[in-house]
Write a protein that holds these residues in place. Structure first.
Motif, short mmCIF file in Angstrom:
data_model
loop_
_atom_site.label_atom_id
_atom_site.label_comp_id
_atom_site.label_asym_id
_atom_site.label_seq_id
_atom_site.Cartn_x
_atom_site.Cartn_y
_atom_site.Cartn_z
N ILE A 21 0.84 -1.20 0.00
CA ILE A 21 0.00 0.00 0.00
C ILE A 21 0.87 1.26 0.00
O ILE A 21 0.61 2.22 -0.74
CB ILE A 21 -0.94 -0.01 1.22
CG1 ILE A 21 -2.01 -1.10 1.06
CG2 ILE A 21 -1.62 1.36 1.40
CD1 ILE A 21 -2.83 -1.34 2.30
N LEU A 22 1.92 1.24 0.80
CA LEU A 22 2.81 2.40 0.87
C LEU A 22 3.51 2.66 -0.46
O LEU A 22 3.75 3.82 -0.84
CB LEU A 22 3.83 2.22 1.98
CG LEU A 22 3.30 2.33 3.41
CD1 LEU A 22 4.39 1.99 4.42
CD2 LEU A 22 2.74 3.72 3.68
N ARG A 46 3.56 7.06 -4.80
CA ARG A 46 3.44 7.63 -6.14
C ARG A 46 2.08 8.32 -6.35
O ARG A 46 1.91 9.09 -7.30
CB ARG A 46 3.62 6.52 -7.19
CG ARG A 46 4.99 5.88 -7.16
CD ARG A 46 5.18 4.89 -8.29
NE ARG A 46 4.40 3.66 -8.14
CZ ARG A 46 4.84 2.56 -7.52
NH1 ARG A 46 6.04 2.55 -6.96
NH2 ARG A 46 4.09 1.48 -7.46
N ASN A 47 1.14 8.03 -5.46
CA ASN A 47 -0.21 8.59 -5.59
C ASN A 47 -0.72 8.97 -4.20
O ASN A 47 -1.64 8.35 -3.66
CB ASN A 47 -1.16 7.56 -6.21
CG ASN A 47 -0.67 7.02 -7.53
OD1 ASN A 47 -0.92 7.58 -8.59
ND2 ASN A 47 0.05 5.89 -7.49
N PRO A 48 -0.14 9.99 -3.57
CA PRO A 48 -0.52 10.33 -2.20
C PRO A 48 -1.96 10.79 -2.07
O PRO A 48 -2.52 11.39 -2.99
CB PRO A 48 0.46 11.45 -1.84
CG PRO A 48 0.87 12.04 -3.16
CD PRO A 48 0.88 10.90 -4.12
N GLY A 65 -12.07 12.48 -8.71
CA GLY A 65 -10.62 12.62 -8.72
C GLY A 65 -9.94 11.98 -7.54
O GLY A 65 -8.71 11.96 -7.47
N GLY A 66 -10.74 11.42 -6.61
CA GLY A 66 -10.19 10.79 -5.42
C GLY A 66 -9.63 9.40 -5.70
O GLY A 66 -9.76 8.85 -6.80
N THR A 67 -9.01 8.84 -4.68
CA THR A 67 -8.27 7.58 -4.80
C THR A 67 -8.94 6.48 -3.99
O THR A 67 -9.38 6.71 -2.86
CB THR A 67 -6.83 7.77 -4.28
OG1 THR A 67 -6.16 8.77 -5.07
CG2 THR A 67 -6.04 6.47 -4.35
N CYS A 83 -4.89 -2.81 -5.36
CA CYS A 83 -5.10 -2.02 -6.59
C CYS A 83 -5.45 -0.58 -6.23
O CYS A 83 -6.20 -0.34 -5.27
CB CYS A 83 -6.23 -2.63 -7.42
SG CYS A 83 -5.84 -4.26 -8.08
N LEU A 84 -4.93 0.33 -7.02
CA LEU A 84 -5.20 1.75 -6.82
C LEU A 84 -6.06 2.26 -7.96
O LEU A 84 -5.68 2.18 -9.13
CB LEU A 84 -3.90 2.53 -6.73
CG LEU A 84 -4.06 4.01 -6.37
CD1 LEU A 84 -2.94 4.45 -5.44
CD2 LEU A 84 -4.05 4.90 -7.61
#
Length: 257
Positions: free
Chosen positions: A32-33, A38-40, A137-139, A239-240
Motif C-alpha cells: 500500500i505504501l 506515487r499517488n498520495p 478525482g479521489g483515490t 489495486c489503486l
C-alpha cells in the motif's frame, strides 16, 4: 494504567511477533505504501470495513495520511477499532456496513478497503458505495486475495472456505467490478509471495518457538521488484483506482511498476 499497558503490548506484538496476521500486515502495508508514495492521498481517508483498524492506524502513525475515519459493522471488531483509534489524534470510528454507509456523496478524498470484498455477497453494491463516498478525482486503495486463473483457491494461504464468499480476484476482475461506477485502475501491487508463505509455514511448524523468529527473516519480498512480486506466486493484491466519473465503456488501463 494496566489497561493501557496491555493495549501497548498487544500493538507491539502485532508488529513483531511472527504469525500470519503480522506477516500479512507487514507485506500488505508495504504494498500500500508503495502505491501511495506515487499517488498520495491529501485529505480525509475512509477505512471501509476497518476491522480492528490496524492498517489505517499504521498509515496515520507513519504520516502517510492526515486523518482517518474507520467504518466497521461487526460489534466485536468495532469495539477493538475504537480502542485502536483511542490514542490517535485525527482518527474517528463509526459502526456502519460497507454497502450502506452514512456519508454524503464525495465525502472522502481517499478510500482504503483491505481484505473485505471477498467476504461480501453483493460486492457490486459495496463497490458502488465505496465509489459514491469518494470525491471526483479521489483515490481508492483496494486489497483482496489474489487467485490467478491457473491456481486452485485451496492452494492460497488466504483461502478461507468459511469466511469467504469468493476465493479472490485478479486485476481484470477487480477492474470489471469498479469500472462501471466510474473508476480507472491505475496500478497494482502484489504481496505475500510464495516464498514468504513457505517461510511462514516453516516457522509455524516450530510451534511456540516460531514466535521468536524475527518477522524480517520470514518476509522474503521486501527487496523484490514489483514484477518479481507479481510472478512470485503472490497471495494478495492491492489495486489503486482513480474516480474519474467516466462511463463503463471507457477504457480501463492499469500498470505494474
Amino acid at each position: 494504567m494496566i489497561g493501557k499497558g496491555l493495549a501497548y503490548l498487544r500493538r507491539e506484538a502485532k508488529r513483531w511477533v511472527t504469525n500470519r496476521n503480522t506477516i500479512r500486515y507487514r507485506v500488505e502495508r508495504d504494498a500500500i505504501l508503495r502505491l501511495l508514495s506515487r499517488n498520495p492521498v491529501e485529505g480525509s481517508l475512509l477505512d471501509a470495513g476497518a476491522g480492528c483498524g490496524e492498517m489505517s492506524a499504521r498509515l496515520l502513525e507513519s504520516g502517510t495520511v492526515s486523518s482517518i475515519t474507520g467504518a466497521e459493522p461487526d460489534a466485536v471488531n468495532y469495539a477493538q477499532l475504537k480502542r485502536t483509534y483511542s490514542s490517535l489524534p485525527g482518527a474517528v470510528a463509526i459502526r456502519a456496513p460497507i454497502d450502506h454507509m452514512p456519508f454524503e456523496d464525495g465525502r472522502f478524498d481517499g478510500i482504503l478497503c483491505t481484505q473485505v470484498l471477498e467476504h461480501i455477497s453483493d460486492h457490486a453494491a459495496a463497490a458502488r458505495e465505496l465509489v459514491r463516498v469518494t470525491r471526483l478525482g479521489g483515490t481508492l486503495i483496494v486489497s483482496v486475495p489474489f487467485v490467478p486463473s491457473d491456481c486452485r483457491p485451496e492452494e492460497c494461504i488466504h483461502y478461507d472456505p468459511i469466511g469467504h464468499v469468493r476465493a479472490g480476484y485478479t486485476a481484470e476482475t477487480l477492474s470489471a467490478l469498479f469500472g462501471p461506477y466510474g473508476c480507472e485502475l491505475l496500478e497494482c501491487a502484489y504481496f505475500l509471495t510464495g516464498k514468504t508463505c513457505g517461510n511462514l509455514l516453516a516457522v509455524e511448524r516450530l510451534g511456540w518457538l516460531g514466535l521468536m523468529v524475527p518477522v524480517a527473516l520470514v518476509d522474503a519480498e521486501c527487496h523484490l521488484t514489483e514484477e518479481s512480486r507479481r510472478i512470485g506466486h503472490p497471495g494478495g493484491m492491492v489495486c489503486l483506482f482513480r474516480k474519474t466519473g467516466g462511463s463503463a465503456s471507457e477504457k480501463i488501463i492499469f500498470k505494474v511498476k
